[in-house]
Design a protein around this motif. Structure first.
Motif, PDB file in Angstrom:
ATOM      1  N   ALA A  27      38.116   2.994  10.570  1.00 17.07           N
ATOM      2  CA  ALA A  27      38.793   2.776   9.177  1.00 17.07           C
ATOM      3  C   ALA A  27      37.806   3.353   8.069  1.00 17.07           C
ATOM      4  CB  ALA A  27      39.060   1.453   9.000  1.00 17.07           C
ATOM      5  N   THR A  28      36.519   2.822   8.344  1.00 12.69           N
ATOM      6  CA  THR A  28      35.447   3.438   7.282  1.00 12.69           C
ATOM      7  C   THR A  28      35.471   5.056   7.274  1.00 12.69           C
ATOM      8  OG1 THR A  28      34.021   1.380   7.626  1.00 12.69           O
ATOM      9  CG2 THR A  28      32.933   3.427   6.732  1.00 12.69           C
ATOM     10  N   ALA A  29      35.342   5.555   8.539  1.00 11.61           N
ATOM     11  CA  ALA A  29      35.117   7.078   8.584  1.00 11.61           C
ATOM     12  C   ALA A  29      36.440   7.770   7.907  1.00 11.61           C
ATOM     13  CB  ALA A  29      35.013   7.517  10.041  1.00 11.61           C
ATOM     14  N   LEU A  30      37.498   7.197   8.234  1.00 11.59           N
ATOM     15  CA  LEU A  30      38.658   7.951   7.556  1.00 11.59           C
ATOM     16  C   LEU A  30      39.089   7.853   6.043  1.00 11.59           C
ATOM     17  CD1 LEU A  30      41.276   7.092  10.610  1.00 11.59           C
ATOM     18  CD2 LEU A  30      40.469   9.410   9.931  1.00 11.59           C
ATOM     19  N   SER A  31      38.187   6.786   5.701  1.00 17.33           N
ATOM     20  CA  SER A  31      38.198   6.606   4.224  1.00 17.33           C
ATOM     21  C   SER A  31      37.334   7.704   3.238  1.00 17.33           C
ATOM     22  CB  SER A  31      37.825   5.065   3.787  1.00 17.33           C
ATOM     23  OG  SER A  31      36.615   4.928   3.971  1.00 17.33           O
ATOM     24  N   GLU A  89      35.752  -3.704  16.644  1.00 13.61           N
ATOM     25  CA  GLU A  89      34.439  -3.048  15.835  1.00 13.61           C
ATOM     26  C   GLU A  89      34.855  -1.659  15.905  1.00 13.61           C
ATOM     27  OE1 GLU A  89      29.622  -2.123  16.378  1.00 13.61           O
ATOM     28  OE2 GLU A  89      30.804  -3.159  17.843  1.00 13.61           O
ATOM     29  N   LEU A  90      35.374  -0.827  16.866  1.00 20.37           N
ATOM     30  CA  LEU A  90      35.793   0.427  16.591  1.00 20.37           C
ATOM     31  C   LEU A  90      36.759   0.925  15.602  1.00 20.37           C
ATOM     32  CD1 LEU A  90      35.684   3.433  18.145  1.00 20.37           C
ATOM     33  CD2 LEU A  90      37.172   2.405  19.774  1.00 20.37           C
ATOM     34  N   LEU A  91      37.687  -0.051  15.824  1.00 19.43           N
ATOM     35  CA  LEU A  91      38.853   0.399  14.606  1.00 19.43           C
ATOM     36  C   LEU A  91      38.219   0.174  13.244  1.00 19.43           C
ATOM     37  CD1 LEU A  91      41.927  -1.288  16.187  1.00 19.43           C
ATOM     38  CD2 LEU A  91      41.495   1.016  15.928  1.00 19.43           C
ATOM     39  N   LEU A 106      28.644   9.752  14.469  1.00 19.40           N
ATOM     40  CA  LEU A 106      29.158   9.315  13.279  1.00 19.40           C
ATOM     41  C   LEU A 106      29.616   7.833  13.440  1.00 19.40           C
ATOM     42  CD1 LEU A 106      30.932  12.558  11.844  1.00 19.40           C
ATOM     43  CD2 LEU A 106      28.654  11.817  11.845  1.00 19.40           C
ATOM     44  N   LEU A 107      30.403   7.582  14.236  1.00 17.11           N
ATOM     45  CA  LEU A 107      30.956   6.105  14.453  1.00 17.11           C
ATOM     46  C   LEU A 107      29.730   5.130  14.888  1.00 17.11           C
ATOM     47  CD1 LEU A 107      34.335   6.771  16.235  1.00 17.11           C
ATOM     48  CD2 LEU A 107      33.894   6.287  13.718  1.00 17.11           C
ATOM     49  N   TYR A 108      28.860   5.429  15.532  1.00 17.28           N
ATOM     50  CA  TYR A 108      27.711   4.412  15.776  1.00 17.28           C
ATOM     51  C   TYR A 108      26.450   5.178  15.482  1.00 17.28           C
ATOM     52  CZ  TYR A 108      31.571   2.268  18.222  1.00 17.28           C
ATOM     53  OH  TYR A 108      32.761   1.390  18.630  1.00 17.28           O
ATOM     54  N   PRO A 109      26.009   5.595  14.369  1.00 22.59           N
ATOM     55  CA  PRO A 109      24.889   6.232  13.954  1.00 22.59           C
ATOM     56  C   PRO A 109      23.568   5.433  14.318  1.00 22.59           C
ATOM     57  CG  PRO A 109      25.787   5.686  12.111  1.00 22.59           C
ATOM     58  CD  PRO A 109      26.840   5.467  12.957  1.00 22.59           C
TER      59      PRO A 109
END
Length: 292
Positions: free
Chosen positions: A68-72, A62-64, A268-271
């Protein structure tokens, strides 16, 4: 999406591919506006797995996926992490053209009796240089009543010196901290404690030419940020309250020199609404305006 099974198969069959991928990675260029948004992903290596009290970061798949979403998203300039996470992102092709900051000291495990003796157990400066990373980050907690802080300060100073010699960014994250009982450490987040931590961190190493600070957003930020001329990235933390209030606090602090951007992980990763893309886009607008 990241093919996680393929990553594991490649790690088994071609471990040497990681070193090769670092050498061929497209390097980053600093944003023209001089401001930076980094996604932080170095919490798990210190045993810090919770988000708003739940162990959300324990699920690596889940973290990865969230990374991936954030870096895109447009406006995200790079990532800060430990070797295990950065190498997964590297093999997945997600670090091309991104700033990459290696997390260096993860030995002060959360809840450990030795938490203040924060050993450098992850990246070292030779590896940061050999793998063409952009810099190294060090958590530097200072407890006046715990002798373990002395070795952390010494190691942080040596790392700042070595990174400056290599012309790599040294991102120092200082806190005045205190032990509350045997196994709980509390960072002191009043303005005067943060100002004292800035003064101590700014003097680490034989040169501050490549030193940046990573600081929490606290009360009286206008007064806090008068304590340094070093470029400063603001820490997102693990806010439990209203996200809009958190964003407003970031926006106000970003308007104060020498603030130069944000380093945000869990927020940001877990709003709260689980919309990673929307949270990251909000942070990117705060840092870079409407730049795409």
């Amino acid at each position: 999406m990241i093919d996680l099974a393929a990553l594991t198969r490649r790690r088994i069959a071609e471990p040497q591919a990681i070193a090769g991928a670092w050498q061929t990675r497209l390097p980053a260029t600093r944003p023209a506006d001089g401001r930076i948004l980094l996604i932080a992903a170095d919490h798990p290596a210190r045993g810090a797995l919770t988000v708003r009290g739940e162990p959300r970061m324990a699920d690596r798949r889940e973290l990865l996926g969230r990374l991936a979403t954030a870096l895109s998203r447009p406006g995200v300039d790079g990532v800060l992490g430990t070797p295990d996470i950065l190498e997964d992102l590297l093999l997945a092709g997600l670090l091309e053209g991104k700033l990459v900051i290696g997390s260096m000291n993860r030995g002060g495990l959360q809840g450990a009796t030795f938490e203040f003796d924060d050993r450098f157990t992850a990246y070292d400066v030779p590896t940061i240089v050999n793998h063409n990373l952009d810099g190294g980050k060090m958590l530097t907690r200072i407890a006046l009543d715990d002798a373990g802080s002395a070795s952390t300060l010494e190691a942080s100073g040596a790392a700042v010196t070595a990174l400056a010699t290599a012309r790599k960014l040294a991102l120092v994250e200082p806190f005045l901290s205190a032990r509350r009982g045997v196994r709980r450490v509390e960072n002191l987040l009043d303005p005067d404690s943060v100002i004292a931590s800035i003064a101590i961190a700014s003097g680490l190493g034989a040169s501050s030419a490549y030193t940046w600070l990573k600081l929490p957003v606290v009360g009286e930020m206008e007064r806090v940020l008068t304590a340094t001329t070093l470029p400063t990235l603001l820490l997102g933390g693990d806010p439990a309250g209203d996200p809009d209030r958190t964003y407003a606090g970031w926006a106000a602090a970003l308007a104060i020199p020498p603030a130069a951007g944000l380093v945000v992980g869990r927020a940001l990763l877990y709003p709260p609404d689980d919309d990673v893309a929307a949270a990251v886009d909000t942070a990117a607008r705060l840092v870079h305006g409407d730049r795409k």
